[in-house]
Structures are given as C-alpha cells and as structure tokens.
Motif scaffolding. Structure first.
Motif, PDB file in Angstrom:
ATOM      1  N   HIS A   2      21.404 -58.272  21.433  1.00 20.97           N
ATOM      2  CA  HIS A   2      21.918 -58.086  20.079  1.00 20.97           C
ATOM      3  C   HIS A   2      22.884 -59.222  19.763  1.00 20.97           C
ATOM      4  O   HIS A   2      23.848 -59.460  20.476  1.00 20.97           O
ATOM      5  N   ASP A   3      22.619 -59.953  18.669  1.00 19.73           N
ATOM      6  CA  ASP A   3      23.443 -61.101  18.300  1.00 19.73           C
ATOM      7  C   ASP A   3      24.505 -60.746  17.271  1.00 19.73           C
ATOM      8  O   ASP A   3      25.174 -61.632  16.759  1.00 19.73           O
ATOM      9  N   GLY A   4      24.649 -59.475  16.967  1.00 24.45           N
ATOM     10  CA  GLY A   4      25.612 -59.089  15.942  1.00 24.45           C
ATOM     11  C   GLY A   4      25.262 -59.747  14.627  1.00 24.45           C
ATOM     12  O   GLY A   4      24.107 -59.875  14.266  1.00 24.45           O
ATOM     13  N   CYS A   5      26.251 -60.185  13.899  1.00 21.81           N
ATOM     14  CA  CYS A   5      26.011 -60.807  12.599  1.00 21.81           C
ATOM     15  C   CYS A   5      25.689 -62.294  12.708  1.00 21.81           C
ATOM     16  O   CYS A   5      25.476 -62.959  11.695  1.00 21.81           O
ATOM     17  N   ASN A   6      25.653 -62.832  13.914  1.00 23.10           N
ATOM     18  CA  ASN A   6      25.308 -64.236  14.095  1.00 23.10           C
ATOM     19  C   ASN A   6      23.811 -64.465  14.075  1.00 23.10           C
ATOM     20  O   ASN A   6      23.356 -65.569  13.874  1.00 23.10           O
ATOM     21  N   GLY A   7      23.029 -63.429  14.320  1.00 23.53           N
ATOM     22  CA  GLY A   7      21.582 -63.564  14.398  1.00 23.53           C
ATOM     23  C   GLY A   7      20.965 -63.869  13.041  1.00 23.53           C
ATOM     24  O   GLY A   7      21.339 -63.306  12.024  1.00 23.53           O
ATOM     25  N   ARG A   8      20.027 -64.789  13.033  1.00 24.61           N
ATOM     26  CA  ARG A   8      19.241 -65.126  11.840  1.00 24.61           C
ATOM     27  C   ARG A   8      17.776 -65.043  12.256  1.00 24.61           C
ATOM     28  O   ARG A   8      17.424 -65.281  13.394  1.00 24.61           O
ATOM     29  N   PHE A   9      16.934 -64.754  11.278  1.00 27.08           N
ATOM     30  CA  PHE A   9      15.520 -64.611  11.573  1.00 27.08           C
ATOM     31  C   PHE A   9      14.721 -65.637  10.794  1.00 27.08           C
ATOM     32  O   PHE A   9      15.067 -65.975   9.662  1.00 27.08           O
ATOM     33  N   ASP A  10      13.655 -66.122  11.403  1.00 31.22           N
ATOM     34  CA  ASP A  10      12.829 -67.170  10.799  1.00 31.22           C
ATOM     35  C   ASP A  10      11.954 -66.649   9.676  1.00 31.22           C
ATOM     36  O   ASP A  10      11.561 -67.405   8.801  1.00 31.22           O
ATOM     37  N   ASN A  11      11.640 -65.356   9.705  1.00 28.82           N
ATOM     38  CA  ASN A  11      10.734 -64.817   8.689  1.00 28.82           C
ATOM     39  C   ASN A  11      10.993 -63.330   8.478  1.00 28.82           C
ATOM     40  O   ASN A  11      11.729 -62.699   9.232  1.00 28.82           O
ATOM     41  N   GLY A  12      10.374 -62.799   7.447  1.00 31.52           N
ATOM     42  CA  GLY A  12      10.574 -61.403   7.098  1.00 31.52           C
ATOM     43  C   GLY A  12      10.050 -60.430   8.126  1.00 31.52           C
ATOM     44  O   GLY A  12      10.624 -59.357   8.317  1.00 31.52           O
ATOM     45  N   ALA A  13       8.958 -60.781   8.801  1.00 30.88           N
ATOM     46  CA  ALA A  13       8.411 -59.889   9.820  1.00 30.88           C
ATOM     47  C   ALA A  13       9.417 -59.683  10.945  1.00 30.88           C
ATOM     48  O   ALA A  13       9.612 -58.556  11.419  1.00 30.88           O
ATOM     49  N   MET A  14      10.087 -60.747  11.366  1.00 34.35           N
ATOM     50  CA  MET A  14      11.106 -60.629  12.416  1.00 34.35           C
ATOM     51  C   MET A  14      12.269 -59.751  11.937  1.00 34.35           C
ATOM     52  O   MET A  14      12.795 -58.943  12.694  1.00 34.35           O
ATOM     53  N   THR A  15      12.652 -59.920  10.683  1.00 33.52           N
ATOM     54  CA  THR A  15      13.739 -59.131  10.111  1.00 33.52           C
ATOM     55  C   THR A  15      13.372 -57.655  10.074  1.00 33.52           C
ATOM     56  O   THR A  15      14.146 -56.794  10.521  1.00 33.52           O
TER      57      THR A  15
END
Length: 80
Positions: A2-15
């Motif tokens: 878990h990256d907390g609020c630092n995590g970003r996703f490359d695409n909507g499927a990952m999100t």
C-alpha cells in the motif's frame, strides 16, 4: 504494498482494481463531480469512487486520496 496517497496509477483499470481490492468502490465522492465520458461524450455526475456512464457503461475510478482532483478520474473501459 500500500503506497498511501503517494501511489499513482497508469490507467483506469489499475485504479478500479485497487478500489475493488481495498473496498472503496462504493464509497461516496467527497463532492459529486460532473464528468464527460471519454467514450460517448455523455455528461454525468460521478457520485462514488467507482461509477459508470449511464449511456455507454464505461467504468470510471478515482482513489480516495485523489478524489478532489477531477483530472485523476480515469476510465477503465466499457463494463469493466
């Protein structure tokens, strides 16, 4: 991990996958957000962290940490 609020996703499927995994899909948005569907152009109001276009069924997602930023709302695909 878990990256907390630092995590970003490359695409909507990952999100959307992350939302479903963490159990946040049906959580309400801090403020309902009007978006334009990238697939069909329908304007609709996104009320939960995972929502879908009522016209074409394209699924959208945004993580709770980034829900106040409309640019972070990403499409995952039709009926994803």
């Amino acid at each position: 991990m878990h990256d907390g609020c630092n995590g970003r996703f490359d695409n909507g499927a990952m999100t959307v996958d992350k939302l479903r995994h963490m159990g946040f899909s049906s959580d309400p948005m801090p403020e309902a957000t009007e978006i334009t569907c990238t697939h069909c152009g329908e304007i609709f109001t996104m009320k939960t962290m995972e929502d879908r276009c009522p016209d074409c069924g394209t699924v959208y997602g945004v993580t709770p940490c980034h829900a106040s930023d409309p640019a972070s709302i990403l499409p995952a695909g039709i009926d994803y």
